[in-house]
Write an enzyme that holds these catalytic residues in place. Sequence first.
Site, PDB file in Angstrom:
ATOM      1  N   GLU A   1      43.083  -2.749  33.544  1.00  0.00           N
ATOM      2  CA  GLU A   1      44.873  -2.966  34.183  1.00  0.00           C
ATOM      3  C   GLU A   1      44.450  -3.901  35.361  1.00  0.00           C
ATOM      4  OE1 GLU A   1      47.461   0.436  33.834  1.00  0.00           O
ATOM      5  OE2 GLU A   1      48.695  -0.819  35.336  1.00  0.00           O
TER       6      GLU A   1
ATOM      7  N   LYS B   1      51.121   9.003  36.022  1.00  0.00           N
ATOM      8  CA  LYS B   1      50.386   7.774  35.415  1.00  0.00           C
ATOM      9  C   LYS B   1      49.838   7.063  36.309  1.00  0.00           C
ATOM     10  CE  LYS B   1      49.301   4.017  32.972  1.00  0.00           C
ATOM     11  NZ  LYS B   1      49.121   2.461  33.295  1.00  0.00           N
TER      12      LYS B   1
ATOM     13  N   ASP C   1      34.157  12.930  31.807  1.00  0.00           N
ATOM     14  CA  ASP C   1      35.240  13.033  30.739  1.00  0.00           C
ATOM     15  C   ASP C   1      36.571  13.107  31.156  1.00  0.00           C
ATOM     16  OD1 ASP C   1      36.705  13.901  28.528  1.00  0.00           O
ATOM     17  OD2 ASP C   1      35.487  15.471  27.971  1.00  0.00           O
TER      18      ASP C   1
ATOM     19  N   HIS D   1      52.151  -7.859  39.312  1.00  0.00           N
ATOM     20  CA  HIS D   1      51.605  -7.796  38.027  1.00  0.00           C
ATOM     21  C   HIS D   1      51.573  -9.299  37.198  1.00  0.00           C
ATOM     22  CE1 HIS D   1      50.784  -3.692  36.024  1.00  0.00           C
ATOM     23  NE2 HIS D   1      50.861  -3.535  37.221  1.00  0.00           N
TER      24      HIS D   1
HETATM   25  C1  MEV Z   1      51.621   1.116  35.896  1.00  0.00           C
HETATM   26  O1  MEV Z   1      50.238   1.066  35.484  1.00  0.00           O
HETATM   27  C2  MEV Z   1      51.596   2.297  36.838  1.00  0.00           C
HETATM   28  C3  MEV Z   1      53.216   2.303  37.619  1.00  0.00           C
HETATM   29  O2  MEV Z   1      54.274   2.720  36.749  1.00  0.00           O
HETATM   30  C4  MEV Z   1      53.188   3.667  38.410  1.00  0.00           C
HETATM   31  C5  MEV Z   1      54.449   4.199  39.169  1.00  0.00           C
HETATM   32  O3  MEV Z   1      55.541   3.797  38.500  1.00  0.00           O
HETATM   33  O4  MEV Z   1      54.454   4.907  39.863  1.00  0.00           O
HETATM   34  C6  MEV Z   1      53.657   1.442  38.465  1.00  0.00           C
END
Ligand code: MEV
Length: 399
Positions: free
Chosen positions: A83, A270, A286, A384
């Site tokens: 990413e 995430k 793992d 991004h």
């Molecule tokens: C994207 O890979 C991760 C985010 O969505 C994390 C977040 O929203 O805190 C930017």
Amino acid sequence: MSTSSRIQGLYKLSVPERRRVVAAFAGIDADDPNLAALQDGVDPDLLDAFVENVVGAFPMPFGIAANFVVDGRDVLVPMVVEESSVVAAASNMARLARPTGGFVTELVGEEMIGQVQLRDVPDLAAAVAAIHSAREELIATARSFDSVLVTLGGGCQGLDVRTFTADQTGGDGDVIVVHFLVDCRDAMGANAVNSICERLAPRLAELTGATPGLRILSNLADRRRVRASCRVAAEALALDGHGGDEVAEAIVAAARFATYDPYRAATHNKGIMNGIDPVVIATGNDWRAVEAGAHAWAARDGSYRALSRWWRDEAGDLCGELELPMQVGTVGGVTRLHPLARLSLAILDVSTAAELGRVIAAVGLAQNLGALRALGTEGIQKGHMRLHQRNLELAADEG
Ligand code: MEV
């Protein structure tokens, strides 16, 4: 050209033969450059020993996050991730945290949990009592299976007994779950823990008159956790016309959102795992286990919550803390077999699982900070899209 995916004995072929079979199936030319990419890097015979039906390796970007200071030590962090912006964001946030000492981490427990399920327990109270009376014998037996681990100061440290009544189990009758608490030292420990569970299940069945059920570690490794914290001066957070104070407030507010809304908490976490998984992967660990543990821990009180929290201290500095289960090792599994995992451990300059886990937590916290800072100000799309544009240009160049 075969169009059936039923390929008997694929595992018996050599790696080049398998590649030919797969290429033929997919109609890929033998001289296709993408196929050639499978051959670069790690010795295929080594990979062939890891999993079945190997045709090559899938190279991912292996990046290095710079600027980290963890517990007073300068650290370069290998990150294997596809990413865009993950490595850059981690490096940037580590840079902002440097002047205030970087990241401080600690270990909260070192025990993995192995579960033995006992179903259809005839007399729950008597069975629990029988296990408690045999506690010392059970622990001693568990320790006797792995004298090396015990010599290193690890091994089975204790056991817990949990019960579920027939009305809870829906078909398993009264159930006892015995937890063996195992200090696995520098191994992730799946093998040691699973062996203890499998070997002690018959004795537990004998003691309780129950039917032995599953015997396996729990990935909710809540007795083997790491905690990382950091403090960043508010002025260091200023970004694109947003003053430091404003950004610090925005980060605190963004983190607060994840404390009451599980839909936001999932994305917040995430973002943390964006930092954690790449280091777990780079060191040959793992990552599914670490992911499972993190999310189960996030839901430990019945509703899913953020793994980290952010607040401002009296001086107005931004403070953050992250805590989660960390089941990683620096020995065992592929950590010492895969040359790139060995390389990662050498770059990190860690030799113990505890040191590794602590650095990983620091990276998770840095990544979280980067995401919240962007989200609370310009949004993530700007950064991004800049990187995405670069990917598109690369793809266009490739034709
Ligand atoms: C994207 O890979 C991760 C985010 O969505 C994390 C977040 O929203 O805190 C930017």
